[in-house]
Motif scaffolding. Structure first.
Motif, PDB file in Angstrom:
ATOM      1  N   ASP A  62      -8.251-150.999 -61.265  1.00 18.75           N
ATOM      2  CA  ASP A  62      -8.080-149.649 -60.729  1.00 18.75           C
ATOM      3  C   ASP A  62      -9.220-149.306 -59.769  1.00 18.75           C
ATOM      4  N   ILE A  63     -10.438-149.619 -60.148  1.00 22.34           N
ATOM      5  CA  ILE A  63     -11.589-149.319 -59.285  1.00 22.34           C
ATOM      6  C   ILE A  63     -11.537-150.155 -58.011  1.00 22.34           C
ATOM      7  N   MET A  64     -11.180-151.418 -58.132  1.00 20.73           N
ATOM      8  CA  MET A  64     -11.083-152.267 -56.939  1.00 20.73           C
ATOM      9  C   MET A  64     -10.012-151.756 -55.978  1.00 20.73           C
ATOM     10  N   LYS A  68     -10.683-150.419 -52.134  1.00 19.76           N
ATOM     11  CA  LYS A  68      -9.975-150.935 -50.966  1.00 19.76           C
ATOM     12  C   LYS A  68      -9.290-149.813 -50.195  1.00 19.76           C
ATOM     13  N   ALA A  69      -8.771-148.823 -50.931  1.00 25.21           N
ATOM     14  CA  ALA A  69      -8.083-147.706 -50.279  1.00 25.21           C
ATOM     15  C   ALA A  69      -9.074-146.690 -49.717  1.00 25.21           C
ATOM     16  N   GLY A  70     -10.344-146.782 -50.122  1.00 21.27           N
ATOM     17  CA  GLY A  70     -11.348-145.850 -49.613  1.00 21.27           C
ATOM     18  C   GLY A  70     -11.378-144.539 -50.373  1.00 21.27           C
ATOM     19  N   THR A  71     -10.778-144.500 -51.559  1.00 18.97           N
ATOM     20  CA  THR A  71     -10.739-143.255 -52.327  1.00 18.97           C
ATOM     21  C   THR A  71     -11.696-143.269 -53.515  1.00 18.97           C
TER      22      THR A  71
END
Length: 89
Positions: A62-64, A68-71
């Motif tokens: 989830d963190i990765m 990647k999404a920048g959120t």
């Protein structure tokens, strides 16, 4: 040194006489061990914990994905607090 005092103490504790131990007439007895049900449950739980992974894969994924999404945002104060807690105990 008074020898008569030594002899009285020696007689009192019977230090000069070797002690004999009485042996049991049952020579066929063996030791046994029984583990309680709580002990068995503890062993099962301990094995389950040791077999499980120390990393929570779903949380890491989830963190990765959020990185990647920048959120994924972490405040500097939170990072500083965690570092201080780890370093200072």
């Amino acid at each position: 040194m008074r020898i008569d005092a030594y002899m009285q103490v020696n007689q009192l504790y019977k230090a000069g006489k070797p002690r004999t131990s009485s042996k049991s007439s049952r020579s066929d007895s063996t030791d046994s061990l029984e583990i309680s049900s709580i002990g068995k449950d503890y062993q099962i739980a301990r094995k389950a914990v040791s077999d499980s992974s120390d990393i929570r894969e779903e949380k890491v994924q989830d963190i990765m994905d959020r990185m990647k999404a920048g959120t994924y945002n972490v405040s500097l104060e939170d990072v500083a607090d965690k570092l201080a807690d780890r370093l200072l105990g």
